[in-house]
Motif scaffolding. Structure first.
Motif, PDB file in Angstrom:
ATOM      1  N   ALA A 199       0.883  -1.314  -0.161  1.00  0.00           N
ATOM      2  CA  ALA A 199      -0.188   0.134   0.109  1.00  0.00           C
ATOM      3  C   ALA A 199       1.011   1.121   0.126  1.00  0.00           C
ATOM      4  O   ALA A 199       0.538   2.106  -0.626  1.00  0.00           O
ATOM      5  CB  ALA A 199      -0.756   0.016   1.214  1.00  0.00           C
ATOM      6  N   GLU A 200       1.808   1.352   0.850  1.00  0.00           N
ATOM      7  CA  GLU A 200       2.756   2.507   0.743  1.00  0.00           C
ATOM      8  C   GLU A 200       3.673   2.539  -0.484  1.00  0.00           C
ATOM      9  O   GLU A 200       3.647   3.566  -0.917  1.00  0.00           O
ATOM     10  CB  GLU A 200       3.848   2.151   2.098  1.00  0.00           C
ATOM     11  CG  GLU A 200       4.844   3.322   2.038  1.00  0.00           C
ATOM     12  CD  GLU A 200       5.954   3.339   3.122  1.00  0.00           C
ATOM     13  OE1 GLU A 200       6.905   3.995   3.029  1.00  0.00           O
ATOM     14  OE2 GLU A 200       6.008   2.334   3.865  1.00  0.00           O
ATOM     15  N   MET A 201       4.062   1.324  -1.054  1.00  0.00           N
ATOM     16  CA  MET A 201       4.505   1.619  -2.203  1.00  0.00           C
ATOM     17  C   MET A 201       3.803   2.132  -3.270  1.00  0.00           C
ATOM     18  O   MET A 201       4.229   2.939  -4.050  1.00  0.00           O
ATOM     19  CB  MET A 201       5.265   0.226  -2.802  1.00  0.00           C
ATOM     20  CG  MET A 201       5.966   0.172  -4.069  1.00  0.00           C
ATOM     21  SD  MET A 201       6.374  -1.502  -4.515  1.00  0.00           S
ATOM     22  CE  MET A 201       4.878  -2.418  -4.807  1.00  0.00           C
ATOM     23  N   PHE A 202       2.659   1.584  -3.665  1.00  0.00           N
ATOM     24  CA  PHE A 202       1.477   2.025  -4.764  1.00  0.00           C
ATOM     25  C   PHE A 202       1.232   3.666  -4.247  1.00  0.00           C
ATOM     26  O   PHE A 202       1.045   4.461  -5.195  1.00  0.00           O
ATOM     27  CB  PHE A 202       0.231   1.249  -4.298  1.00  0.00           C
ATOM     28  CG  PHE A 202       0.301  -0.046  -5.090  1.00  0.00           C
ATOM     29  CD1 PHE A 202       1.449  -0.496  -6.000  1.00  0.00           C
ATOM     30  CD2 PHE A 202      -0.567  -1.042  -4.691  1.00  0.00           C
ATOM     31  CE1 PHE A 202       1.543  -1.874  -6.158  1.00  0.00           C
ATOM     32  CE2 PHE A 202      -0.397  -2.452  -5.156  1.00  0.00           C
ATOM     33  CZ  PHE A 202       0.535  -2.568  -5.697  1.00  0.00           C
ATOM     34  N   SER A 227      12.096  -1.549   2.494  1.00  0.00           N
ATOM     35  CA  SER A 227      11.540  -2.491   2.031  1.00  0.00           C
ATOM     36  C   SER A 227      11.691  -2.827   0.508  1.00  0.00           C
ATOM     37  O   SER A 227      12.609  -1.781  -0.021  1.00  0.00           O
ATOM     38  CB  SER A 227      10.152  -2.025   1.836  1.00  0.00           C
ATOM     39  OG  SER A 227       9.609  -1.836   3.036  1.00  0.00           O
ATOM     40  N   THR A 228      11.772  -4.051  -0.059  1.00  0.00           N
ATOM     41  CA  THR A 228      12.161  -4.108  -1.160  1.00  0.00           C
ATOM     42  C   THR A 228      11.011  -5.007  -2.089  1.00  0.00           C
ATOM     43  O   THR A 228      10.501  -5.883  -1.438  1.00  0.00           O
ATOM     44  CB  THR A 228      13.625  -4.707  -1.338  1.00  0.00           C
ATOM     45  OG1 THR A 228      13.935  -5.018  -2.944  1.00  0.00           O
ATOM     46  CG2 THR A 228      13.519  -6.315  -0.757  1.00  0.00           C
ATOM     47  N   PRO A 275       9.050  -6.854   3.098  1.00  0.00           N
ATOM     48  CA  PRO A 275       8.516  -5.485   3.642  1.00  0.00           C
ATOM     49  C   PRO A 275       9.436  -5.056   4.430  1.00  0.00           C
ATOM     50  O   PRO A 275       9.463  -3.884   4.888  1.00  0.00           O
ATOM     51  CB  PRO A 275       7.319  -5.934   4.056  1.00  0.00           C
ATOM     52  CG  PRO A 275       7.363  -7.370   4.617  1.00  0.00           C
ATOM     53  CD  PRO A 275       8.101  -7.965   3.558  1.00  0.00           C
ATOM     54  N   ARG A 276      10.224  -5.863   5.127  1.00  0.00           N
ATOM     55  CA  ARG A 276      11.149  -5.055   6.150  1.00  0.00           C
ATOM     56  C   ARG A 276      12.626  -5.695   6.200  1.00  0.00           C
ATOM     57  O   ARG A 276      12.730  -6.988   6.597  1.00  0.00           O
ATOM     58  CB  ARG A 276      10.759  -5.312   7.654  1.00  0.00           C
ATOM     59  CG  ARG A 276      11.690  -4.664   8.770  1.00  0.00           C
ATOM     60  CD  ARG A 276      11.145  -4.926   9.886  1.00  0.00           C
ATOM     61  NE  ARG A 276       9.793  -4.643  10.254  1.00  0.00           N
ATOM     62  CZ  ARG A 276       9.279  -4.998  11.347  1.00  0.00           C
ATOM     63  NH1 ARG A 276       9.623  -5.447  12.317  1.00  0.00           N
ATOM     64  NH2 ARG A 276       7.943  -4.647  11.427  1.00  0.00           N
ATOM     65  N   MET A 277      13.651  -5.160   5.557  1.00  0.00           N
ATOM     66  CA  MET A 277      15.045  -5.862   5.371  1.00  0.00           C
ATOM     67  C   MET A 277      15.845  -4.800   6.366  1.00  0.00           C
ATOM     68  O   MET A 277      15.245  -3.553   6.406  1.00  0.00           O
ATOM     69  CB  MET A 277      15.502  -5.259   3.965  1.00  0.00           C
ATOM     70  CG  MET A 277      15.244  -6.485   2.919  1.00  0.00           C
ATOM     71  SD  MET A 277      15.652  -7.991   2.851  1.00  0.00           S
ATOM     72  CE  MET A 277      17.509  -7.883   3.008  1.00  0.00           C
ATOM     73  N   THR A 278      16.511  -5.465   7.248  1.00  0.00           N
ATOM     74  CA  THR A 278      17.291  -4.817   8.256  1.00  0.00           C
ATOM     75  C   THR A 278      18.843  -5.088   7.771  1.00  0.00           C
ATOM     76  O   THR A 278      19.089  -6.273   7.725  1.00  0.00           O
ATOM     77  CB  THR A 278      17.215  -5.415   9.427  1.00  0.00           C
ATOM     78  OG1 THR A 278      15.606  -5.201   9.973  1.00  0.00           O
ATOM     79  CG2 THR A 278      17.958  -4.800  10.820  1.00  0.00           C
ATOM     80  N   LYS A 279      19.697  -4.087   7.729  1.00  0.00           N
ATOM     81  CA  LYS A 279      20.836  -3.901   7.144  1.00  0.00           C
ATOM     82  C   LYS A 279      21.730  -3.246   8.167  1.00  0.00           C
ATOM     83  O   LYS A 279      21.309  -2.239   8.547  1.00  0.00           O
ATOM     84  CB  LYS A 279      21.105  -3.342   5.835  1.00  0.00           C
ATOM     85  CG  LYS A 279      22.447  -3.244   5.423  1.00  0.00           C
ATOM     86  CD  LYS A 279      22.642  -2.733   3.914  1.00  0.00           C
ATOM     87  CE  LYS A 279      23.865  -2.809   3.298  1.00  0.00           C
ATOM     88  NZ  LYS A 279      24.085  -2.380   2.265  1.00  0.00           N
ATOM     89  N   LEU A 295      12.925  -2.866  -6.756  1.00  0.00           N
ATOM     90  CA  LEU A 295      12.808  -1.571  -6.199  1.00  0.00           C
ATOM     91  C   LEU A 295      12.928  -1.666  -4.708  1.00  0.00           C
ATOM     92  O   LEU A 295      12.535  -2.182  -4.046  1.00  0.00           O
ATOM     93  CB  LEU A 295      11.227  -0.842  -6.445  1.00  0.00           C
ATOM     94  CG  LEU A 295      10.991   0.419  -5.876  1.00  0.00           C
ATOM     95  CD1 LEU A 295      11.643   1.475  -6.049  1.00  0.00           C
ATOM     96  CD2 LEU A 295       9.503   0.512  -5.752  1.00  0.00           C
ATOM     97  N   SER A 296      13.583  -0.527  -4.059  1.00  0.00           N
ATOM     98  CA  SER A 296      13.979  -0.522  -2.665  1.00  0.00           C
ATOM     99  C   SER A 296      13.396   0.907  -2.221  1.00  0.00           C
ATOM    100  O   SER A 296      13.513   1.668  -3.123  1.00  0.00           O
ATOM    101  CB  SER A 296      15.329  -0.500  -2.167  1.00  0.00           C
ATOM    102  OG  SER A 296      15.920  -1.900  -2.518  1.00  0.00           O
TER     103      SER A 296
END
Length: 181
Positions: free
Chosen positions: A39-42, A107-108, A62-66, A158-159
């Motif tokens: 929803a956020e991406m759109f 997010s990716t 939805p949630r990558m942690t680096k 897309l990130s």
């Protein structure tokens, strides 16, 4: 070294080497996070709705942690959506080396634009970034110029929604793996 210290070190090592599936989030939690990220991406990138509609499938993490301090690592879990329904769950684990410092989350999304790309992604036992996965990376600053009618890539990446701070430059590699439940 005493036996108890060895046991603690061996136990810690075993936990570190345990498969990511042992710590995987529940399907319901992943599905909820995927819905929110989509929803956020759109909303932020309206052209992604068109990409999603044209894609054979989309993998949303939805949630990558680096985190990194010379050596770095990243991890996230998400789902493969076909016609907007979750069909499989995947993790992405990445490692990096170089001049880097910080912690960030983001997010990716991977848009698998044709049946061949979707089939190859699902049949491989883990896709490696830069080896098995050749994707056109969508630069957020250039999103307005992306036209899915003229771009003919098999996969777009897309990130978005980065929070935190990660400084530096590094060499990175990662692997997408199916989460078996």
């Amino acid at each position: 070294m005493t036996h108890s210290r060895r046991a603690v070190l061996l136990g810690a090592g075993a936990l570190a080497l345990a498969p990511a599936t042992a710590h995987a989030a529940s399907r319901a939690k992943i599905d909820s996070r995927v819905r929110n990220a989509k929803a956020e991406m759109f909303q932020r990138f309206p052209f992604t709705q068109r990409l999603n509609d044209q894609a054979a499938g989309m993998l949303m993490i939805p949630r990558m942690t680096k985190a990194g301090f010379f050596l770095g690592g990243a991890y996230g879990e998400g789902s493969l959506l076909i016609r907007n329904a979750p069909v499989d769950y995947y993790s992405l684990a990445a490692g990096s080396y170089g001049l880097q410092l910080g912690v960030a989350t983001f997010s990716t999304a991977l848009f698998l634009m044709n049946e061949r790309a979707l089939r190859e992604f699902r049949q491989k036992d883990g896709w490696k970034l830069g080896v098995d996965l050749e994707a056109a990376v969508i630069n957020q600053g250039e999103t307005a110029s992306l036209d899915t009618n003229t771009h003919q890539e098999s996969i777009y990446a897309l990130s978005f929604s980065q929070k935190g701070l990660m400084l530096g430059a590094s060499i990175e590699g990662g692997k997408y793996s199916r989460i078996v439940r």
